[in-house]
Design an enzyme around this catalytic site. Structure first.
Site, PDB file in Angstrom:
ATOM      1  CB  ALA A  32     135.590 -30.776   7.084  1.00 46.80           C
ATOM      2  CG  LEU A  33     132.962 -25.125   5.739  1.00 44.32           C
ATOM      3  CD1 LEU A  33     132.741 -23.657   5.385  1.00 44.32           C
ATOM      4  CD2 LEU A  33     132.104 -25.520   6.930  1.00 44.32           C
ATOM      5  N   GLY A  36     126.395 -29.316   2.068  1.00 45.70           N
ATOM      6  CA  GLY A  36     125.414 -29.199   3.136  1.00 45.70           C
ATOM      7  C   GLY A  36     125.623 -27.929   3.949  1.00 45.70           C
ATOM      8  CG  HIS A  37     129.097 -27.355   6.369  1.00 50.69           C
ATOM      9  ND1 HIS A  37     129.889 -28.428   6.034  1.00 50.69           N
ATOM     10  CD2 HIS A  37     128.839 -27.474   7.693  1.00 50.69           C
ATOM     11  CE1 HIS A  37     130.112 -29.164   7.118  1.00 50.69           C
ATOM     12  NE2 HIS A  37     129.491 -28.601   8.136  1.00 50.69           N
ATOM     13  CD  GLN A 148     115.231 -32.146  11.452  1.00 49.30           C
ATOM     14  OE1 GLN A 148     114.867 -31.027  11.797  1.00 49.30           O
ATOM     15  NE2 GLN A 148     115.091 -33.228  12.207  1.00 49.30           N
ATOM     16  CE  LYS A 149     124.879 -35.030   8.844  1.00 49.07           C
ATOM     17  NZ  LYS A 149     125.418 -36.014   9.832  1.00 49.07           N
ATOM     18  CG  ASP A 150     124.064 -33.213  13.521  1.00 47.21           C
ATOM     19  OD1 ASP A 150     124.604 -34.291  13.818  1.00 47.21           O
ATOM     20  OD2 ASP A 150     124.511 -32.445  12.654  1.00 47.21           O
ATOM     21  CB  SER A 185     128.472 -36.600   7.168  1.00 49.32           C
ATOM     22  OG  SER A 185     129.358 -36.656   8.268  1.00 49.32           O
ATOM     23  CB  SER A 186     132.881 -33.346   7.801  1.00 50.88           C
ATOM     24  OG  SER A 186     132.326 -32.056   7.622  1.00 50.88           O
TER      25      SER A 186
END
Length: 282
Positions: A32-33, A36-37, A148-150, A185-186
């Site tokens: 689900a790119l 961000g990806h 960095q979001k995670d 985010s996906s």
């Protein structure tokens, strides 16, 4: 050069051999790119000669009541995005190929895997570290890129690589945000227009906290924004807001100096979202 799609471990080994040398960067994803990806892939290109993207919705990191079955799966679009970004190999294994039926050994995230996000998702980080270690062993990259979001996931992966002597450099990519501030985010595709308006409180809370100086002031400012969002329609249902040490995710003391992660998780409607900001306290 066309993207090589490797659907199992044997095809991955063959595809990796076809690269003919040079450094490799791995970008692990669950598909689900989005943009961000793509930013992760572009950063990977800066760090290595070749880029491998994995697309695998990892069942081990989903709890029984979580959204594994409805997690978005858009492989054709993902493949197109990878081709546009110059990815050489997309590794898209099946769960059966990644996890043999007689599998017995998994990675434990230890104490850091049970706090903050881990307290709300028991076993989640064990599943994350298990799949990441398997991907690192299979792809054998020189560099691996994580968002960095995670932030807690990133800290645990760095800890695992150090503790288990995994020969890879872990590179953090900045959180990619939409113009209104919402972290990409996906899961954002689940949000209605009203949900999204409420969800913007997460990034507002981070900005409010970042404008303060001491841990107590930072948390109070962030909580004030989140408390206000709890009264919206639909309401924001807060799981946590913490100011944590970026290496351990233990709460920082009031006299803490140096980096700290202001992290927040909340639900809006049926969608759970996380966000964070890295602050420097003096």
């Amino acid at each position: 050069m066309d993207v090589i799609v490797a659907g199992d471990r044997a095809e991955l080994a063959k595809a990796r051999e076809s690269l003919g040398g040079g450094s490799i960067a791995l970008v692990p994803t669950m598909g689900a790119l989005h943009e961000g990806h793509r930013s992760l892939i572009r950063l990977a290109r800066e760090h290595a000669d070749h880029v491998v993207v994995s697309v695998f919705v990892n069942p081990l990191q989903f709890g029984p009541a979580e959204d594994f079955s409805r997690y978005p799966r858009t492989f054709d679009a993902d493949l197109e995005a990878c081709a546009e970004e110059g990815v050489e190999i997309v590794f898209a294994p099946s769960a059966e190929d990644m996890y043999p039926p007689d599998r017995q050994v998994s990675i434990s995230a230890g104490g850091m895997g049970t706090v903050v996000e881990g307290a709300f998702r028991p076993g989640h980080f064990d599943g994350v570290l298990t799949v990441v270690l398997k991907l690192l062993n299979l792809v054998r990259p020189d560099v691996a890129i994580f968002g960095q979001k995670d932030a807690q996931q990133l800290a645990l992966i760095r800890r695992m690589a150090a503790d288990l002597n995994v020969p890879v450099s872990i590179v953090a990519a900045p959180t990619f945000r939409e113009p209104d501030g919402l972290a990409l985010s996906s899961r954002n595709r689940y949000l209605s227009a009203a949900d999204r308006a409420t969800a913007l409180a997460l990034s507002r809370a981070l900005r409010a906290g970042a404008a303060r100086e001491t841990p107590g002031e930072i948390l109070a400012a962030a909580r004030a924004v989140l408390d206000e969002a709890a009264r919206l329609d639909p309401p924001l249902l807060l799981d946590y807001v913490v100011l944590a040490d970026p290496a351990t995710f233990a709460p920082v003391a009031e006299d803490h100096s140096g980096e700290a992660v202001l992290a927040v998780a909340a639900r809006v409607g049926s969608t759970r979202l996380i966000d964070n900001a890295v602050l420097r306290l003096s």
